[in-house]
Design an enzyme around this catalytic site. Structure first.
Site, PDB file in Angstrom:
ATOM      1  N   ASP A 175      47.175  46.334  37.966  1.00  0.00           N
ATOM      2  CA  ASP A 175      46.832  45.693  39.231  1.00  0.00           C
ATOM      3  C   ASP A 175      46.407  44.282  38.877  1.00  0.00           C
ATOM      4  OD1 ASP A 175      45.818  44.722  41.549  1.00  0.00           O
ATOM      5  OD2 ASP A 175      44.325  46.300  41.851  1.00  0.00           O
ATOM      6  N   ASN A 228      46.264  41.821  40.965  1.00  0.00           N
ATOM      7  CA  ASN A 228      45.556  41.265  42.122  1.00  0.00           C
ATOM      8  C   ASN A 228      46.103  39.901  42.568  1.00  0.00           C
ATOM      9  OD1 ASN A 228      43.564  42.697  43.641  1.00  0.00           O
ATOM     10  ND2 ASN A 228      42.348  42.922  41.774  1.00  0.00           N
ATOM     11  N   ASP A 234      50.749  44.956  42.126  1.00  0.00           N
ATOM     12  CA  ASP A 234      50.804  45.791  40.917  1.00  0.00           C
ATOM     13  C   ASP A 234      52.136  45.525  40.225  1.00  0.00           C
ATOM     14  OD1 ASP A 234      48.355  47.784  41.412  1.00  0.00           O
ATOM     15  OD2 ASP A 234      49.377  47.374  43.316  1.00  0.00           O
ATOM     16  N   ASP A 294      44.798  53.163  48.064  1.00  0.00           N
ATOM     17  CA  ASP A 294      45.378  52.063  48.847  1.00  0.00           C
ATOM     18  C   ASP A 294      46.542  51.389  48.098  1.00  0.00           C
ATOM     19  OD1 ASP A 294      43.359  51.210  47.118  1.00  0.00           O
ATOM     20  OD2 ASP A 294      42.534  49.722  48.490  1.00  0.00           O
ATOM     21  N   HIS A 295      46.725  51.741  46.828  1.00  0.00           N
ATOM     22  CA  HIS A 295      47.864  51.258  46.043  1.00  0.00           C
ATOM     23  C   HIS A 295      48.859  52.393  45.807  1.00  0.00           C
ATOM     24  CE1 HIS A 295      45.906  47.467  44.402  1.00  0.00           C
ATOM     25  NE2 HIS A 295      44.849  48.133  44.835  1.00  0.00           N
TER      26      HIS A 295
END
Length: 255
Positions: free
Chosen positions: A143, A145, A214, A243-244
């Site tokens: 991740d 971000n 990601d 949430d991913h």
DNA sequence: ATGGTTGCTTAGCAA
């Protein structure tokens, strides 16, 4: 060989889904972020029963990363530079190096956490320079971000000034990529529109208001052997998702 | 329409 990355948003809250996904997706290596648990409390037994080794760099409450693998790693490295938080883990499998990163979110542009995010990415670039070569077999998963391009954002105008899309953050990530990495998902989906994170709020997932945060980035010798890469959107559906969603890439190579 | 999700830890933070 299949390599995956997934921000699970608590490995304990997601354990049943993680085990079902490991069986269904059958990755050879899975990089996990935001496990939100100490090394001691990591559900190691359940992971091992599923047929995976687990290298873990955990932390209480926040952050935490792990690398699950069919094969025992030859070496493991925990942490990035002097970062006190559990956000980076590297594992070596023969000539292949797998790097698992959970880049700081940054919260708000201009905040202390934003400065920490930019510095963290600079340290990641320095780590690559010091420990690896672009001619080697390295895959950086995690991740990160950051949505690298507006192609990776469903509503770029909404997110333009956010920590996920700000030009300074994108430039910091570009500096990491420029060391010698190929965006493997981009390679297989050049037109974009592929997302890996959707806010829990405001029905973002059903409306597909997502961002691609990601990533699976590989050095050229490895990226040239990638045969497909995709987001596993099914994992964002149903009861109690992260949430991913996981991102999975296949390579014409053996672990 | 002054809200909105989730997880960890228990009221507030972080994402």
């Amino acid at each position: 060989m299949k390599i995956a990355t997934w921000n699970v948003n608590s490995v304990r809250a997601r354990l049943d889904r993680l085990l079902a996904w490991l069986e269904r997706a059958a990755p050879d290596v899975a990089c996990l972020q935001e496990i939100k648990v100490t090394d001691e409390a990591f559900p190691r037994e359940a992971i091992e029963r599923a047929g995976y080794r687990a290298a873990v760099f955990g932390q209480k409450t926040y952050n935490g990363v792990a690398i699950l693998s069919r094969r025992e790693p030859d070496a493991v490295h925990r942490g990035l530079g002097d970062d006190p938080q559990a956000r980076f883990l590297a594992a070596a499998f023969g000539k292949l190096s797998v790097l698992c990163a959970y880049v700081p979110n940054g919260q708000m542009v201009g905040s202390d956490k934003w400065a920490y995010k930019l510095d963290w990415l600079a340290q990641l670039r320095a780590y690559l320079e010091k420990n690896h070569k672009p001619s080697g077999q390295v895959v950086l998963c995690g991740d990160l971000n950051i949505a690298p391009d507006d192609l990776d954002v469903a509503e770029p105008e909404v997110w333009a000034d956010s920590v996920l899309c700000h030009p300074e953050g994108r430039a910091a990530l570009e500096s990491v990529v420029e060391w010698g990495l190929v965006d493997v998902v981009r390679k297989h989906h050049p037109d974009g529109g592929v997302y890996s994170w959707w806010d829990y709020r405001q029905l973002a997932f059903p409306k597909n208001r997502g961002l691609r945060l990601d990533h699976i980035l590989a050095t050229e010798p490895l990226a040239s052997r990638s045969t497909e890469a995709a987001v596993d959107r099914a994992e964002r559906k149903g009861a109690s998702p992260s949430d991913h969603a996981p991102v999975v890439a296949a390579f014409d190579a053996r672990l």
